[in-house]
Design a protein around this motif. Structure first.
Motif, PDB file in Angstrom:
ATOM      1  N   TYR A  66      -2.400 -10.243  -4.530  1.00 14.83           N
ATOM      2  CA  TYR A  66      -1.235 -10.895  -5.134  1.00 14.83           C
ATOM      3  C   TYR A  66      -1.085 -10.466  -6.593  1.00 14.83           C
ATOM      4  O   TYR A  66       0.026 -10.244  -7.067  1.00 14.83           O
ATOM      5  CB  TYR A  66      -1.362 -12.420  -5.043  1.00 14.83           C
ATOM      6  N   PHE A  67      -2.208 -10.331  -7.297  1.00 17.05           N
ATOM      7  CA  PHE A  67      -2.178  -9.843  -8.682  1.00 17.05           C
ATOM      8  C   PHE A  67      -1.529  -8.457  -8.734  1.00 17.05           C
ATOM      9  O   PHE A  67      -0.686  -8.178  -9.602  1.00 17.05           O
ATOM     10  CB  PHE A  67      -3.597  -9.785  -9.248  1.00 17.05           C
ATOM     11  N   VAL A  71       1.802  -8.464 -10.773  1.00 13.32           N
ATOM     12  CA  VAL A  71       1.551  -8.030 -12.153  1.00 13.32           C
ATOM     13  C   VAL A  71       1.593  -6.508 -12.271  1.00 13.32           C
ATOM     14  O   VAL A  71       2.503  -5.947 -12.875  1.00 13.32           O
ATOM     15  CB  VAL A  71       0.197  -8.565 -12.677  1.00 13.32           C
ATOM     16  N   SER A  72       0.612  -5.823 -11.693  1.00 15.22           N
ATOM     17  CA  SER A  72       0.575  -4.365 -11.794  1.00 15.22           C
ATOM     18  C   SER A  72      -0.386  -3.773 -10.780  1.00 15.22           C
ATOM     19  O   SER A  72      -1.587  -4.053 -10.816  1.00 15.22           O
ATOM     20  CB  SER A  72       0.149  -3.937 -13.202  1.00 15.22           C
ATOM     21  N   ARG A  73       0.142  -2.945  -9.880  1.00 14.40           N
ATOM     22  CA  ARG A  73      -0.713  -2.259  -8.915  1.00 14.40           C
ATOM     23  C   ARG A  73      -1.579  -1.217  -9.620  1.00 14.40           C
ATOM     24  O   ARG A  73      -2.719  -0.965  -9.224  1.00 14.40           O
ATOM     25  CB  ARG A  73       0.158  -1.615  -7.836  1.00 14.40           C
ATOM     26  N   LYS A 196       4.384 -21.473  -8.460  1.00 17.25           N
ATOM     27  CA  LYS A 196       3.202 -21.069  -9.206  1.00 17.25           C
ATOM     28  C   LYS A 196       2.466 -19.995  -8.416  1.00 17.25           C
ATOM     29  O   LYS A 196       2.522 -19.983  -7.187  1.00 17.25           O
ATOM     30  CB  LYS A 196       2.299 -22.274  -9.457  1.00 17.25           C
ATOM     31  N   PRO A 197       1.752 -19.087  -9.128  1.00 18.68           N
ATOM     32  CA  PRO A 197       1.109 -17.963  -8.443  1.00 18.68           C
ATOM     33  C   PRO A 197       0.239 -18.352  -7.261  1.00 18.68           C
ATOM     34  O   PRO A 197       0.324 -17.731  -6.195  1.00 18.68           O
ATOM     35  CB  PRO A 197       0.284 -17.312  -9.558  1.00 18.68           C
ATOM     36  N   GLN A 329       3.431  -5.637  -0.296  1.00 14.21           N
ATOM     37  CA  GLN A 329       2.655  -4.563   0.306  1.00 14.21           C
ATOM     38  C   GLN A 329       1.151  -4.726   0.069  1.00 14.21           C
ATOM     39  O   GLN A 329       0.349  -4.689   1.003  1.00 14.21           O
ATOM     40  CB  GLN A 329       3.129  -3.221  -0.257  1.00 14.21           C
ATOM     41  N   ALA A 330       0.757  -4.899  -1.193  1.00 13.62           N
ATOM     42  CA  ALA A 330      -0.670  -5.019  -1.511  1.00 13.62           C
ATOM     43  C   ALA A 330      -1.244  -6.308  -0.943  1.00 13.62           C
ATOM     44  O   ALA A 330      -2.387  -6.327  -0.456  1.00 13.62           O
ATOM     45  CB  ALA A 330      -0.878  -4.961  -3.023  1.00 13.62           C
ATOM     46  N   THR A 331      -0.462  -7.387  -0.986  1.00  8.11           N
ATOM     47  CA  THR A 331      -0.964  -8.672  -0.480  1.00  8.11           C
ATOM     48  C   THR A 331      -1.178  -8.613   1.026  1.00  8.11           C
ATOM     49  O   THR A 331      -2.180  -9.119   1.537  1.00  8.11           O
ATOM     50  CB  THR A 331       0.011  -9.818  -0.829  1.00  8.11           C
TER      51      THR A 331
END
Length: 385
Positions: A66-67, A71-73, A196-197, A329-331
């Motif tokens: 999720y980060f 935020v930034s891959r 919230k995140p 995608q990353a999550t």
């Protein structure tokens, strides 16, 4: 402006391949078992440390994924390489079980940060550069497995003289990889939410596992395929020793593993049709043969599991990503990683416990698990999409 973005993405794809080559140059694996044995760990304790690593990964996979998405891959990917380097340095100084556990915690954090972030970056840059993502992923796997094979040979040769130096060199390699990762331009749709995140991460996870059933089943299948070839990792060195193979040749055998993994990834790259469930049968066959008899005559059968690993590595991420939204995608890949690590956390200690009693028991247990996975997903094949 568009041509500039394309050039930047083409450069990013090249840098991702360089980073993959470096992080795949694993010279540590041929001596890992020997280092743990030198420190005083038995087969069960080795399995326990890997279960701890898997447990840390299970806990961190989704927050780190999720980060990366929100935020930034790029930062996620690069920081992961640096933390892996730190964990490897702990190996270098380790003198007991708990130091190894600390190293596994760092490695779990580092790998969780890179897991999914690199694949998400590759897909985003392929989209901008108009490159076939599936083929690029297969190429990435081929590069990775080739470098892994070369690393195994180098690690075996150096490890025959000094195991700890191998570990130190490995840490430096990951530091260099992290430096390259920092030069990659961030790309892809960032996740935004009014929640919230922690709540939004839960919403995405729930969606991946329940809200999109086809995506969920693909995640579960990918996890099962990953586990089926991971079960063998900590049996390799004991098998080589039991077969009477000198330590100086272990690196060559680890390299052979990579060669067959390359064959598997290249097979996928060329568009060869193969049912997603077939690797369970390929890996299971190797476990059965080796469980029946470990000797110079049968030892190379483990290459079948390596072939299955290459096929899985080239196909699973795109298979999952094509059903996931661009902003998760990353999550989504982290949810897949979590599912795989959870299965490892449960199964690896059991398999290693049996292997500690007698090696063939662990191998036969691995074969049974492959058969169970195959039958289960065959019955659910209509849900896999």
């Amino acid at each position: 402006m568009e041509n500039l973005k394309v050039r930047e993405s083409l450069r990013a794809i090249k840098i991702l391949k360089i980073e993959s080559a470096l992080t795949s140059f694993i010279i540590f694996m041929p001596v890992a078992y020997l280092l743990f044995a030198e420190i005083g760990l038995n087969q069960f304790q080795i399995g326990l440390t890997q279960a701890i690593f898997a447990g840390i990964s299970v806990f961190l996979q989704i927050p780190t994924g999720y980060f990366a998405d929100s935020v930034s891959r790029k930062i996620s990917n690069a920081s992961g390489d640096f933390i892996i380097a730190s964990g490897t340095l702990v190996y270098f100084f380790a003198a007991g079980f708990w130091q190894i556990v600390f190293a596994e915690v760092l490695l779990g954090l580092g790998l969780s940060l890179t897991s999914g972030a690199d694949a998400a970056l590759m897909k985003a840059h392929c989209k901008i550069a108009k490159k076939d993502y599936r083929k690029q992923t297969a190429t990435l796997m081929t590069i990775g497995f080739s470098m892994s094979g070369l690393g195994a040979i180098v690690g075996g040769l150096i490890g025959e003289h000094n195991i700890r130096i191998v570990v130190l060199i490995q840490a430096v390699i990951f530091l260099i990889a992290g430096g390259f990762a920092l030069t990659i331009k961030n790309a892809g749709v960032n996740r935004t939410s009014e929640h919230k995140p922690w709540k939004d991460a839960w919403i995405v996870t729930k969606y991946c596992l329940h809200g999109h059933k086809e995506l969920a089943w693909r995640i579960f299948l990918g996890a099962g395929l990953g586990v089926s070839t991971m079960l063998m990792v900590w049996f390799l060195t004991p098998m080589f020793l039991q077969a009477g193979i000198s330590i100086k040749f272990h690196g060559v055998l680890f390299a052979a593993i990579s060669v067959f993994s390359v064959v598997g990834s290249e097979w996928v790259k060329r568009g060869t049709k193969l049912n997603m469930l077939t690797p369970f049968l390929i890996a299971g066959t190797s476990y059965v043969v080796l469980g029946w008899s470990i000797s110079m005559a049968t030892i190379l059968i483990f290459l079948l599991a390596s072939l299955a690993r290459g096929i899985n590595s080239a196909r699973v991420s795109p298979y999952i990503q094509e059903k996931a939204g661009e902003d998760i995608q990353a999550t989504a890949l982290s949810v897949y990683g979590m599912a795989q690590k959870l299965a490892i956390l449960i199964l690896l200690p059991i398999v290693n416990y049996l292997g500690n009693i007698e090696l063939r028991f662990g191998l036969m247990a691995s074969a049974v698990l492959c058969a169970v996975f195959y039958i289960f997903f065959k019955l659910k094949e209509d849900k896999l999409g």
